[in-house]
Design a protein around this motif. Structure first.
Motif, PDB file in Angstrom:
ATOM      1  N   UNK A 124      10.859 -34.747 -39.377  1.00 37.43           N
ATOM      2  CA  UNK A 124       9.592 -35.345 -39.776  1.00 37.43           C
ATOM      3  C   UNK A 124       9.209 -34.993 -41.200  1.00 37.43           C
ATOM      4  N   UNK A 125       9.380 -33.725 -41.558  1.00 39.72           N
ATOM      5  CA  UNK A 125       8.993 -33.281 -42.887  1.00 39.72           C
ATOM      6  C   UNK A 125       9.832 -33.888 -43.997  1.00 39.72           C
TER       7      UNK A 125
ATOM      8  N   UNK B 232       1.063 -29.296 -47.183  1.00 39.74           N
ATOM      9  CA  UNK B 232       1.040 -28.678 -45.859  1.00 39.74           C
ATOM     10  C   UNK B 232       2.377 -28.831 -45.149  1.00 39.74           C
ATOM     11  N   UNK B 233       2.939 -30.039 -45.152  1.00 35.20           N
ATOM     12  CA  UNK B 233       4.199 -30.272 -44.442  1.00 35.20           C
ATOM     13  C   UNK B 233       5.359 -29.519 -45.089  1.00 35.20           C
ATOM     14  N   UNK B 234       5.380 -29.467 -46.412  1.00 35.86           N
ATOM     15  CA  UNK B 234       6.436 -28.702 -47.097  1.00 35.86           C
ATOM     16  C   UNK B 234       6.298 -27.217 -46.793  1.00 35.86           C
ATOM     17  N   UNK B 235       5.056 -26.733 -46.761  1.00 34.88           N
ATOM     18  CA  UNK B 235       4.819 -25.325 -46.428  1.00 34.88           C
ATOM     19  C   UNK B 235       5.212 -25.038 -44.987  1.00 34.88           C
TER      20      UNK B 235
ATOM     21  N   UNK C 280       7.504 -26.557 -43.252  1.00 38.60           N
ATOM     22  CA  UNK C 280       8.959 -26.530 -43.190  1.00 38.60           C
ATOM     23  C   UNK C 280       9.494 -25.175 -43.648  1.00 38.60           C
ATOM     24  N   UNK C 281       8.922 -24.658 -44.719  1.00 35.47           N
ATOM     25  CA  UNK C 281       9.326 -23.353 -45.248  1.00 35.47           C
ATOM     26  C   UNK C 281       8.990 -22.232 -44.264  1.00 35.47           C
ATOM     27  N   UNK C 282       7.765 -22.195 -43.796  1.00 32.26           N
ATOM     28  CA  UNK C 282       7.310 -21.104 -42.927  1.00 32.26           C
ATOM     29  C   UNK C 282       8.013 -21.138 -41.574  1.00 32.26           C
ATOM     30  N   UNK C 283       8.169 -22.330 -41.004  1.00 30.10           N
ATOM     31  CA  UNK C 283       8.847 -22.434 -39.710  1.00 30.10           C
ATOM     32  C   UNK C 283      10.303 -22.016 -39.827  1.00 30.10           C
TER      33      UNK C 283
END
Length: 231
Positions: free
Chosen positions: A84-85, A110-113, A115-118
């Motif tokens: 999704x991201x 938010x979505x890029x963050x 992806x990084x954090x997850x």
């Protein structure tokens, strides 16, 4: 019943995405076929993302799930975020072609963050379990999330950088789809319990050089050095 529905929806959308994936790559960029098939691909990946998220969360919360099932379910959740991201990113860089740094659209950041954090969180979880798929595969999300954020917050230094970022986003989607098929779909179709862990990472090993190759091709195409004219 809902689980079966989302499972078949996930499979159908994944097969559709894989079957049409090469059409936008091989057709004229910006042409009618490229655009129309590209939107079908994006819709398929959105469906893959939503269905993977539902199945992953459902199994994580299910009292019947054992540790192995929960671990694979977190992989599904990450596939949801990754597919999704990256699809969202691939579309949004087209929307903001004239991006000049300090991007203020919070949903993109938010979505890029996420992806990084997850990627970081699920990788740590994988190391705690000693589960190679969750140890290393989420690092793709760490890298992609970081590079996406970097693109959004800086001013691109090279011409037509948005084309390269668009390609990276869409090819990264394919990594998510093919990997999910390798981990879940192939064993079921072949009626085997599992495949070699090496095959889990094969899509990434194949697609990453392809992403690098396309990126370099378009970077050279749109950023040719001017010849120095001697007097």
């Amino acid at each position: 019943m809902f689980m079966d529905f989302f499972r078949w929806l996930h499979i159908a959308a994944g097969f559709l995405a894989l079957s049409i994936f090469w059409v936008p790559i091989l057709t004229k960029k910006g042409g009618k076929v490229h655009n129309r098939v590209g939107w079908v691909y994006v819709a398929s990946m959105a469906t893959v993302s939503v269905s993977a998220l539902y199945m992953g969360v459902y199994r994580i919360l299910s009292p019947q799930s054992d540790l192995d099932t929960i671990a694979f379910s977190w992989f599904l959740v990450f596939i949801s975020i990754l597919s999704g991201g990256t699809a969202w990113y691939g579309v949004r860089v087209l929307r903001f072609k004239k991006h000049q740094g300090k991007h203020r659209e919070w949903v993109d950041l938010l979505l890029s963050s996420l992806l990084l954090i997850s990627g970081v969180g699920i990788s740590i979880y994988g190391f705690r379990l000693g589960f190679p798929l969750l140890q290393w595969f989420p690092l793709i999300g760490v890298f992609l999330g970081a590079t996406q954020l970097y693109y959004w917050i800086i001013t691109p230094m090279k011409k037509m950088r948005w084309i390269i970022e668009h390609i990276i986003g869409m090819l990264s989607c394919c990594i998510a789809t093919v990997t999910a098929f390798t981990v879940f779909g192939a064993p079921r179709l072949l009626d085997i319990e599992s495949v070699s862990p090496l095959l889990w990472f094969l899509p990434s090993m194949i697609m990453t050089p392809l992403i690098i190759g396309f990126s370099k091709h378009y970077e050279k195409k749109y950023n040719k050095k001017k010849a120095v004219v001697s007097g």
